[in-house]
Enzyme design. Sequence first.
Site, PDB file in Angstrom:
ATOM      1  N   LYS A  29       0.839  -1.215   0.000  1.00 50.67           N
ATOM      2  CA  LYS A  29       0.000   0.000   0.000  1.00 50.67           C
ATOM      3  C   LYS A  29       0.865   1.254   0.000  1.00 50.67           C
ATOM      4  O   LYS A  29       2.006   1.258   0.493  1.00 50.67           O
ATOM      5  CB  LYS A  29      -0.961   0.028   1.199  1.00 50.67           C
ATOM      6  N   GLY A  52       7.548   1.156   4.799  1.00 48.11           N
ATOM      7  CA  GLY A  52       6.407   2.065   4.690  1.00 48.11           C
ATOM      8  C   GLY A  52       5.395   1.587   3.677  1.00 48.11           C
ATOM      9  O   GLY A  52       4.538   2.351   3.233  1.00 48.11           O
ATOM     10  N   GLY A  64       4.259  -4.299   4.216  1.00 47.11           N
ATOM     11  CA  GLY A  64       4.529  -5.676   3.771  1.00 47.11           C
ATOM     12  C   GLY A  64       4.199  -6.724   4.831  1.00 47.11           C
ATOM     13  O   GLY A  64       3.638  -7.777   4.514  1.00 47.11           O
ATOM     14  N   SER A 115       2.003  -6.452   7.281  1.00 48.70           N
ATOM     15  CA  SER A 115       0.543  -6.491   7.381  1.00 48.70           C
ATOM     16  C   SER A 115      -0.043  -7.254   6.201  1.00 48.70           C
ATOM     17  O   SER A 115      -1.026  -7.989   6.343  1.00 48.70           O
ATOM     18  CB  SER A 115      -0.024  -5.071   7.379  1.00 48.70           C
ATOM     19  N   ASP A 128      -2.687  -1.750   9.538  1.00 56.49           N
ATOM     20  CA  ASP A 128      -2.774  -1.779   8.071  1.00 56.49           C
ATOM     21  C   ASP A 128      -3.326  -3.103   7.531  1.00 56.49           C
ATOM     22  O   ASP A 128      -3.503  -3.249   6.317  1.00 56.49           O
ATOM     23  CB  ASP A 128      -1.382  -1.556   7.458  1.00 56.49           C
TER      24      ASP A 128
END
Length: 323
Positions: free
Chosen positions: A20, A112, A115, A117, A150
């Site tokens: 993300k 950031g 990964g 999650s 996340d």
Amino acid sequence: MVSSATSPGSPAVTVRVPAKLNLQLAVGPVRGDGYHPLVTVFHAVSLFDEVTVRPASRTSITITGEDAAAVPADKTNLAWQAAAALARSARRTQRDSGIRIEIRKRIPVAAGLAGGSADAAAVLVACNELWQTGLSSGELRQIGGGLGSDVPFALLGGTAVGRGRGEDLTRALAAGNYHWALAFGQSGLSTAQVYATWDRLRAARAQGPEASPAAGPELSPELMTALRSGDPAAVGPLLSNDLQPAALSLRPELRRTLAAGSEFGALGAIVSGSGPTCAFLAKDAAHARDIAVALTGAGVCRAVARASGPAPGAAIVKPDRRA
Ligand code: C5P
């Protein structure tokens, strides 16, 4: 790596799960539970990890690919905890919930890009299928929210607004496809450390002449309008990340990376989440390739990748039930 006994031909389920970016990340002052209230616009991109689970006499985990050595292959891995949380929720006995988890990483670690999650989300989807647990996607998101802020978005994918810790999601009305060049940093950044640095920077600002009353984080209506238009040239200048100053104070060299991307014509240049990955919005796929090539040539990052969004959330790619 841990070896485990799996019977040959035992069913396996493989799930693909995206990284993300945060198109907006607005952060409020730390809460009593140590978390920060957020308003964020999540955007899933086509940089995927793949996770396979299969039944085993006891649980084990192996990791291959990008940064594999930096990922713990034990109970501390969020993917392992995801399997345990799903087993508890489905009231499976320990005897019936042994699995072998194989993670093939392309999403860099502590980058950031969420990964870890993502891998936890993949295990939730894979075990729900393997064990025929029958939990709804909402129920999986609920379990995911207990694992990490996340994880629910990695299940949902697309473009979505996150509130609370980031786990409270609403799909965003977004049109079009967005092409990105991603610049990976030399080493990872700890999310907790970046938030702690943000706290310090905020406390210092509160004592300075630019002090402003504490305001809650707010969604950017301009960004939401630009996303509805599907025009990357409108979206680019509206990308924002409150954590960026904290990431830059921990990694000053990222200023050069961001400046290089802008110089090469990126429509927007931003640190992704808590960093250190920098994301550059391009006009189209060819432009993303040009930016990636130029960043490599400038030597301002460890590696580059190209990706497009919105990408789908965690989804089964190989239900293999040949017993
Ligand atoms: O939820 P997750 O485990 O991914 O968060 C990792 C760390 O990031 C937390 O321990 C906390 O320090 C920080 N965090 C935060 N506020 C959020 C999300 C994460 O302070 N909304």
